[in-house]
Each structure stands twice: as C-alpha cells, then as structure tokens.
Scaffold this motif. Structure first.
Motif, PDB file in Angstrom:
ATOM      1  N   LYS A  52       0.850  -1.186   0.000  1.00 23.74           N
ATOM      2  CA  LYS A  52       0.000   0.000   0.000  1.00 23.74           C
ATOM      3  C   LYS A  52       0.885   1.236   0.000  1.00 23.74           C
ATOM      4  N   ILE A  53       0.559   2.201  -0.845  1.00 26.54           N
ATOM      5  CA  ILE A  53       1.340   3.433  -0.969  1.00 26.54           C
ATOM      6  C   ILE A  53       0.646   4.562  -0.224  1.00 26.54           C
ATOM      7  N   HIS A  54       1.431   5.279   0.591  1.00 24.82           N
ATOM      8  CA  HIS A  54       0.898   6.413   1.351  1.00 24.82           C
ATOM      9  C   HIS A  54       1.583   7.691   0.854  1.00 24.82           C
ATOM     10  N   VAL A  55       0.775   8.643   0.373  1.00 22.90           N
ATOM     11  CA  VAL A  55       1.333   9.892  -0.146  1.00 22.90           C
ATOM     12  C   VAL A  55       1.127  11.003   0.873  1.00 22.90           C
ATOM     13  N   PRO A  56       1.956  12.064   0.821  1.00 29.51           N
ATOM     14  CA  PRO A  56       1.776  13.193   1.749  1.00 29.51           C
ATOM     15  C   PRO A  56       0.391  13.819   1.597  1.00 29.51           C
ATOM     16  N   GLU A  57      -0.038  14.542   2.624  1.00 32.05           N
ATOM     17  CA  GLU A  57      -1.403  15.076   2.639  1.00 32.05           C
ATOM     18  C   GLU A  57      -1.657  16.118   1.555  1.00 32.05           C
ATOM     19  N   ASN A  58      -0.595  16.731   1.024  1.00 29.11           N
ATOM     20  CA  ASN A  58      -0.798  17.714  -0.047  1.00 29.11           C
ATOM     21  C   ASN A  58      -0.828  17.068  -1.444  1.00 29.11           C
ATOM     22  N   PHE A  59      -0.889  15.727  -1.476  1.00 23.36           N
ATOM     23  CA  PHE A  59      -1.024  15.005  -2.735  1.00 23.36           C
ATOM     24  C   PHE A  59      -2.199  14.037  -2.667  1.00 23.36           C
ATOM     25  N   GLN A  60      -2.733  13.741  -3.846  1.00 19.82           N
ATOM     26  CA  GLN A  60      -3.700  12.644  -3.987  1.00 19.82           C
ATOM     27  C   GLN A  60      -3.091  11.595  -4.887  1.00 19.82           C
TER      28      GLN A  60
END
Length: 393
Positions: A52-60
């Motif tokens: 599972k990939i988790h991106v920073p909150e300023n990205f979707q």
C-alpha cells in the motif's frame, strides 16, 4: 498563466515502492522559492498482502503501476505522472552528448569522448563503432531512410555514414570552429550545419560541397530547426533540392533568434530574448526555444513575435524534442525531463520521465513509439510513448 511547481521524485522510485516499509522522497519547487521536501511511504495491506502506498497530505494518489505513478498536487491542481524507463542502455564510458533513434530499431549516440556508436535499441548490442572525428561529437542524426546518418562535432566537420556498413563516403569541411547542430532537408540531398563560428552553411551532400552561407556573422550558434514557409523562393542551382519553401531558425549564444529563407538567403526576422538559446524546435507555426536561464519561449514562425514564456525552473534547458499532437519534451541540466504542450488546455498536466539522478539531459529522440533520453550519467534511457500519451487524451 498561473505559476506551476516543478515536482521531483527519487530517481529509483519504481523499485523502492515495490518494497514494504520503504520511503521515497518527493519535492515541490516553485521558481525562486525554496523546495519543500516530503516522503512517500509503503506498508503491507495485511488481508491481501499487497503493498500500500501512502502519499503526503498535499497530494492525492491517482494511480500506480510498475512504470508509472500518477499524483495530484492539491495546492496547484497539477496532475503529475512519473514514468520510469522500460530499458537503460549503458554503452558509453563518458557523458552522452547526442542520441537519435530510427524507426528500424537502429540508434546512434555520441559521448564526450570521440565515440560514435550505432546500436540495436531492442538488445543494446553495439553494431558499429564509427571512428574519424577528431574530438567530441555534438550531434548525430539519422536521415529519413534510417540507413544513413550525419555526425558533427568539435573538429568543425560533418560526416555522412552508412548505418549498415560504417563507411564514411562524405565529409563536409568548411567551418572554422565546432559544429553545434544540423538540419536535414527533405530526404537529405542537402543539409544545413550551424557552428560556433557564426555561420549556417548549406551543403550539397553528393558533391561534399558548401553551396552557400545561409546565415553568417551572428556570433556562436547553438541550435537550428527547419520549417515550411508559404513564401516560395527561386532555386537557381540544380544541386539545391527542396529549399524553395524552407525557413531556417537558429538560436545563438548571444540570446538572438534568427529566421532566414533558405532559397532566398534572406533573414526574415531576428529577435533578442536575453538569454543564450541552447536548443530550439518547431511545431507547426510555433518556434519553441529552450534558454540557459530556464525559460521556454514560444514565438511565431513568420515574424519571431513572442507568444508566451514559461518560466517554472531556473535550471538551464539543454535539449528538446517534438512528439505528436502538440506535445514536446524538455530536458534540463538538473535532470528534470518533462512533457509540455503548445496547447493551453494541458497546462495542468505534467508527465516526467524519471531515472536521472540530477544529471543533465543532453539529448532526446522520438521515433513515434519510443523516447530515448541521453544523459550526463553515460546512460541512454528508453521510455514507452504509450505511458505518456494516455495522460493527454
């Protein structure tokens, strides 16, 4: 046009994101503002044991695959697709200077030594090691047949080669300084070379002869491109083929862009843009110039009037390449290699070809299916154009 950020990612992101508990850096950089750094992380989704990939909150996160990662930067509304190479060709020992791919899988590349190689882009097999230039070869290009190529470099000469046998039947000599770029007119009976000596020469390939200087006394010339003009000129020399309706555009170290009608030997316009012109291409009626200050400038073919300027990065532009449907590639000194469009509709989309670890993108070639990127790190990377075009439909 609103300012858009340059978004960069770790060069081996596609390998790292396949592993659990992995971290990949990503940065957002607006022009003249410090970069903001963040991390993409991975974890194991326990029920199905998938990464599972988790991106920073300023990205979707929009999508990901083995070769592409598509994100949306929330603040700028910019969609950026990072595309990894399908193959990395490691044939040279020194930094790449030029690369050109024909439609028949033959590829030619040169490096900072005097090495000029013809190789198979499917297998990376070196087919020919062409020797004859006395120094670095700054430009190598295939003729439309894909069976003949031209090279030009520091020794001031251009050489014509058979890409099958390696024979060099023609050498074009006349420049007194290094040759920076070449243009092939139609099928190649005539070619144009531009040099640091300030001249653009028109050559008769068959007779190894310079027919004329189309442009002279402009100071060091870095690049050139050809386009068709509606202004027909009269050709009085039967050795001059296909020049009647051709316009040459050159970019100079002085920051001047000059247009000239080849058959008429007349300058049609000149425009000062304030920064050395490193590379230029033409898409239909638009000249696109890549500058040493990082600007991309669009000008009108007919009079050199500036249409727009794009200044998203201060990193010098080293290379550009025409794709299809108004798309073009831009390679920079910091390793950024991005797809842009002459159409305003696509300003909110960026596709970036990854793999270079901050090494300059020296040359780019497109053969209608694959994109080949020559880099300062000695590698030529191969990318699938389908991975790019899907984002512009």
């Amino acid at each position: 046009m609103p300012d858009l950020p340059v978004i960069s990612i770790q060069c081996d992101w596609n390998d790292a994101l396949r592993l659990p508990q992995s971290k990949v850096w990503i940065s957002i950089k607006y022009l003249n503002i410090n970069s903001v750094h963040d991390k993409i992380t991975t974890s194991i989704n326990k029920p199905d044991v998938k990464i599972k990939i988790h991106v920073p909150e300023n990205f979707q996160l929009i999508s990901n695959s083995n070769l592409s990662l598509v994100l949306k930067h929330v603040e700028s509304d910019l969609k950026v697709a990072f595309v990894a190479p399908t193959k990395v060709h490691d044939l040279h020992q020194k930094a790449i200077l030029s690369v050109c791919a024909a439609d028949n899988s033959l590829t030619v590349s040169s490096c900072e030594g005097d090495q000029l190689l013809v190789w198979d882009s499917r297998t990376s097999e070196t087919l020919l090691d062409l020797k004859g230039h006395g120094g670095p070869i700054y430009k190598c290009r295939f003729f439309p047949s894909g069976l003949v190529l031209i090279s030009a470099g520091a020794d001031g000469s251009c050489k014509i080669w058979s890409a099958q046998s390696g024979i060099n039947p023609v050498t074009l000599q006349g420049h007194v300084m290094s040759v920076a770029d070449v243009c092939i007119i139609d099928r190649g009976r005539n070619v144009i070379s531009v040099s640091k000596d300030g001249t653009a020469k028109l050559w008769d390939v068959g007779e190894s002869k310079c027919l004329d200087d189309v442009i002279k006394d402009r100071g060091p010339i870095n690049c050139c491109a050809l386009t068709i003009t509606q202004d027909e000129g009269t050709v009085n020399n039967d050795r001059e083929i296909g020049t009647a309706n051709k316009q040459l555009v050159i970019g100079c170290e002085s920051g001047e862009i000059v247009g000239a009608h080849i058959a008429k030997r007349e300058v049609t316009f000149h425009k000062q843009i304030g920064s050395p012109c490193n590379t230029c291409i033409i898409i239909e009626q638009t000249i696109i110039v890549g500058c040493a200050d990082g600007k991309i400038i669009h000008l009108k073919v007919e009079d050199g009037e500036i249409i727009k300027e794009i200044h998203e990065s201060a990193s010098p532009i080293l290379s550009m390449c025409v794709l299809t449907n108004g798309l073009y590639m831009v390679g920079r000194q910091d390793g950024n290699c991005a797809v842009l469009s002459v159409l305003d509709d696509f300003n909110s989309v960026r596709v970036q070809l990854t793999g270079s670890d901050c090494d300059g993108i020296r040359d780019i070639s497109f053969n209608s299916k694959w994109i080949f990127v020559g880099c300062r790190d000695t590698k030529v990377r191969k990318y699938d154009f389908n991975q790019i075009s899907v984002h512009y439909k």
